[in-house]
Structures are given as structure tokens and as C-alpha cells.
Design a protein around this motif. Sequence first.
Motif, PDB file in Angstrom:
ATOM      1  N   MET A 146     -44.441  59.061  52.040  1.00  0.00           N
ATOM      2  CA  MET A 146     -43.185  58.444  52.442  1.00  0.00           C
ATOM      3  C   MET A 146     -42.483  59.342  53.449  1.00  0.00           C
ATOM      4  N   LEU A 147     -41.852  58.723  54.426  1.00  0.00           N
ATOM      5  CA  LEU A 147     -41.092  59.443  55.439  1.00  0.00           C
ATOM      6  C   LEU A 147     -39.646  58.949  55.409  1.00  0.00           C
ATOM      7  N   ILE A 148     -38.725  59.889  55.254  1.00  0.00           N
ATOM      8  CA  ILE A 148     -37.299  59.550  55.254  1.00  0.00           C
ATOM      9  C   ILE A 148     -36.715  59.981  56.589  1.00  0.00           C
ATOM     10  N   ALA A 149     -36.098  59.045  57.282  1.00  0.00           N
ATOM     11  CA  ALA A 149     -35.552  59.337  58.608  1.00  0.00           C
ATOM     12  C   ALA A 149     -34.190  58.663  58.766  1.00  0.00           C
ATOM     13  N   LYS A 150     -33.421  59.166  59.712  1.00  0.00           N
ATOM     14  CA  LYS A 150     -32.096  58.614  59.991  1.00  0.00           C
ATOM     15  C   LYS A 150     -32.149  57.808  61.282  1.00  0.00           C
ATOM     16  N   VAL A 151     -31.687  56.556  61.195  1.00  0.00           N
ATOM     17  CA  VAL A 151     -31.667  55.688  62.364  1.00  0.00           C
ATOM     18  C   VAL A 151     -30.307  55.834  63.050  1.00  0.00           C
ATOM     19  N   ASP A 182     -27.220  51.815  63.120  1.00  0.00           N
ATOM     20  CA  ASP A 182     -27.442  51.202  61.809  1.00  0.00           C
ATOM     21  C   ASP A 182     -27.104  49.714  61.796  1.00  0.00           C
ATOM     22  N   SER A 183     -27.060  49.090  62.962  1.00  0.00           N
ATOM     23  CA  SER A 183     -26.777  47.657  62.995  1.00  0.00           C
ATOM     24  C   SER A 183     -27.966  46.872  62.460  1.00  0.00           C
ATOM     25  N   ALA A 184     -27.700  45.645  62.011  1.00  0.00           N
ATOM     26  CA  ALA A 184     -28.753  44.806  61.428  1.00  0.00           C
ATOM     27  C   ALA A 184     -29.847  44.510  62.451  1.00  0.00           C
ATOM     28  N   GLU A 185     -29.442  44.293  63.707  1.00  0.00           N
ATOM     29  CA  GLU A 185     -30.431  43.981  64.734  1.00  0.00           C
ATOM     30  C   GLU A 185     -31.355  45.171  64.987  1.00  0.00           C
ATOM     31  N   ASN A 186     -30.763  46.365  65.041  1.00  0.00           N
ATOM     32  CA  ASN A 186     -31.578  47.553  65.299  1.00  0.00           C
ATOM     33  C   ASN A 186     -32.495  47.863  64.118  1.00  0.00           C
ATOM     34  N   ALA A 208     -33.798  45.707  62.086  1.00  0.00           N
ATOM     35  CA  ALA A 208     -34.905  44.740  62.145  1.00  0.00           C
ATOM     36  C   ALA A 208     -35.917  45.136  63.216  1.00  0.00           C
ATOM     37  N   ALA A 209     -35.413  45.618  64.354  1.00  0.00           N
ATOM     38  CA  ALA A 209     -36.320  46.023  65.437  1.00  0.00           C
ATOM     39  C   ALA A 209     -37.134  47.246  65.046  1.00  0.00           C
ATOM     40  N   VAL A 210     -36.469  48.224  64.411  1.00  0.00           N
ATOM     41  CA  VAL A 210     -37.178  49.435  63.986  1.00  0.00           C
ATOM     42  C   VAL A 210     -38.230  49.100  62.936  1.00  0.00           C
ATOM     43  N   ALA A 211     -37.854  48.254  61.982  1.00  0.00           N
ATOM     44  CA  ALA A 211     -38.819  47.861  60.944  1.00  0.00           C
ATOM     45  C   ALA A 211     -40.016  47.134  61.549  1.00  0.00           C
ATOM     46  N   GLY A 212     -39.763  46.266  62.525  1.00  0.00           N
ATOM     47  CA  GLY A 212     -40.861  45.555  63.177  1.00  0.00           C
ATOM     48  C   GLY A 212     -41.814  46.491  63.894  1.00  0.00           C
ATOM     49  N   ASP A 213     -41.248  47.483  64.587  1.00  0.00           N
ATOM     50  CA  ASP A 213     -42.088  48.451  65.294  1.00  0.00           C
ATOM     51  C   ASP A 213     -42.912  49.303  64.335  1.00  0.00           C
ATOM     52  N   LEU A 214     -42.286  49.707  63.215  1.00  0.00           N
ATOM     53  CA  LEU A 214     -42.990  50.539  62.243  1.00  0.00           C
ATOM     54  C   LEU A 214     -44.135  49.780  61.577  1.00  0.00           C
ATOM     55  N   LEU A 215     -43.881  48.524  61.242  1.00  0.00           N
ATOM     56  CA  LEU A 215     -44.894  47.744  60.524  1.00  0.00           C
ATOM     57  C   LEU A 215     -46.084  47.364  61.407  1.00  0.00           C
ATOM     58  N   LYS A 216     -45.930  47.532  62.705  1.00  0.00           N
ATOM     59  CA  LYS A 216     -47.060  47.271  63.589  1.00  0.00           C
ATOM     60  C   LYS A 216     -48.139  48.346  63.436  1.00  0.00           C
ATOM     61  N   SER A 217     -47.723  49.507  62.932  1.00  0.00           N
ATOM     62  CA  SER A 217     -48.678  50.604  62.768  1.00  0.00           C
ATOM     63  C   SER A 217     -49.501  50.397  61.497  1.00  0.00           C
ATOM     64  N   SER A 218     -50.766  50.719  61.577  1.00  0.00           N
ATOM     65  CA  SER A 218     -51.650  50.581  60.416  1.00  0.00           C
ATOM     66  C   SER A 218     -51.365  51.649  59.362  1.00  0.00           C
ATOM     67  N   PHE A 242     -34.452  50.240  54.274  1.00  0.00           N
ATOM     68  CA  PHE A 242     -33.255  50.902  54.784  1.00  0.00           C
ATOM     69  C   PHE A 242     -32.248  51.070  53.654  1.00  0.00           C
ATOM     70  N   SER A 243     -31.642  52.243  53.598  1.00  0.00           N
ATOM     71  CA  SER A 243     -30.695  52.529  52.510  1.00  0.00           C
ATOM     72  C   SER A 243     -29.511  51.567  52.544  1.00  0.00           C
ATOM     73  N   THR A 244     -29.137  51.120  53.753  1.00  0.00           N
ATOM     74  CA  THR A 244     -28.029  50.165  53.869  1.00  0.00           C
ATOM     75  C   THR A 244     -28.366  48.860  53.157  1.00  0.00           C
ATOM     76  N   ASP A 245     -29.595  48.366  53.371  1.00  0.00           N
ATOM     77  CA  ASP A 245     -30.014  47.127  52.722  1.00  0.00           C
ATOM     78  C   ASP A 245     -30.117  47.299  51.205  1.00  0.00           C
ATOM     79  N   ILE A 246     -30.634  48.458  50.783  1.00  0.00           N
ATOM     80  CA  ILE A 246     -30.752  48.717  49.343  1.00  0.00           C
ATOM     81  C   ILE A 246     -29.372  48.783  48.705  1.00  0.00           C
ATOM     82  N   SER A 247     -28.438  49.440  49.391  1.00  0.00           N
ATOM     83  CA  SER A 247     -27.071  49.548  48.880  1.00  0.00           C
ATOM     84  C   SER A 247     -26.417  48.175  48.777  1.00  0.00           C
TER      85      SER A 247
END
Length: 212
Positions: A34-39, A42-46, A48-58, A65-70
Amino acid sequence: VKVTGIVENYVSGYVYMSPSLYQEVFGAQPDYAMLIAKVPDDSAENRAAVAGDLLKSSYVSAAQFSTDISKSFSDTIKSIDYIVMVLVVCAGLLAFVVLYNLTNINITERTKELATIKVLGFYDREVSAYIYRETAILSLIGTAVGLVAGIFLHAFVVKTAEVDMVMFGRSIGWLSYVLAAALTLFFSLLVNLVMIRKLKKIDMVESLKSVE
């Protein structure tokens, strides 16, 4: 291993250790999963974009995101707010009923005394103050005792309601003390206003004829 420090965590529980200590205890290099990083944004659009880019990697299987979990956690326990409101309303109604009954009994048992005061020339406002002064003092004493006792009751309720995976806050905001005292005094004032009519209706002649 020796615990060298404790941190406050409200959701879930974790043990933190350095890579060198992990290798010393388990005899192998840690396998980072697991990798913990600070974005920065923290907007919803950003997010979503960061998550999309990360999930493209195998190499990435999930992104959170801690914001969504909170927010998800806040929505889950939001029902507690309604329970608190019900308790506050019930406590307010109980305070009104208790104060009303005590004041009513006080007036009923001292009808002759109040009638005597009226005969002596006291105005309705002075007769009312004769009763309400006691009610006000008792309300202030009850408020002070209740605020102090509420600290211990709050701690008991919070600890009882907690589960292993969730920690509730222990602090009580100053606004809670103000609102609790204000509501108690408000119901005390409301009872006094309701009882004014009964005090005005005291029949001086009949009360003075009553036998002790």
C-alpha cells in the motif's frame, strides 16, 4: 515488540513500525502493498482523475481517498444525530413535566399562605415572585449539578456505544453546555408563565376559610 508511542486514530487500528524493525522482528524485508500519498487538489473531480490514472496501472488494484472514507463514515453514523435529537426533546419534556408538577404542588400546598399575602396587599407580580424565586433557585442548582454530572454520563455513553473499529470523540463543545443550560432555564420560565394564571385565580376568601 516494544510499544514506543501511541497515536489517536478514530477509525480502524494500525501498528506502525520502521523497515529496519520489521526486518529485525520477521527476518525479511517488508513487502509494501500500500502507498499513502497526499493529493494537492482534494476536489472530487481531481480525485476521480487521479484514481482513474492509478487504476490504469497493472500494479494498482484499488485506490481510496481519506475524504471519501470520512464522508462515508459520517453518513453511516448520521442516524446518531436523530437519536440525540429525540433524547434532547424527551429530556426537555421531562424537565417541563417535573417543574410543572413541583410548582403546582408548591402552589396547592401554600394556597392559604398565598391568599394571606394577597389580603395584605401584595400585587400579583409580587405573589408570583414569592413562588418563582424558589423555582428559579432550584432550576439554577439543578442546572449546575446536571452540567457537572453530564460530563461523567457523556463519557459513559460514549464508551458504551463504541465498537472496536471506531473511536468516538471525548470532548464536549462549550456550545453544548450553553444550550443545555439555556433549555433548562427556558422550560423553567415556560412553567412560570403557565402558572401565572393559577396564581391569579386563588380565591382569597375560600382559602382563608380552609382549616389547616
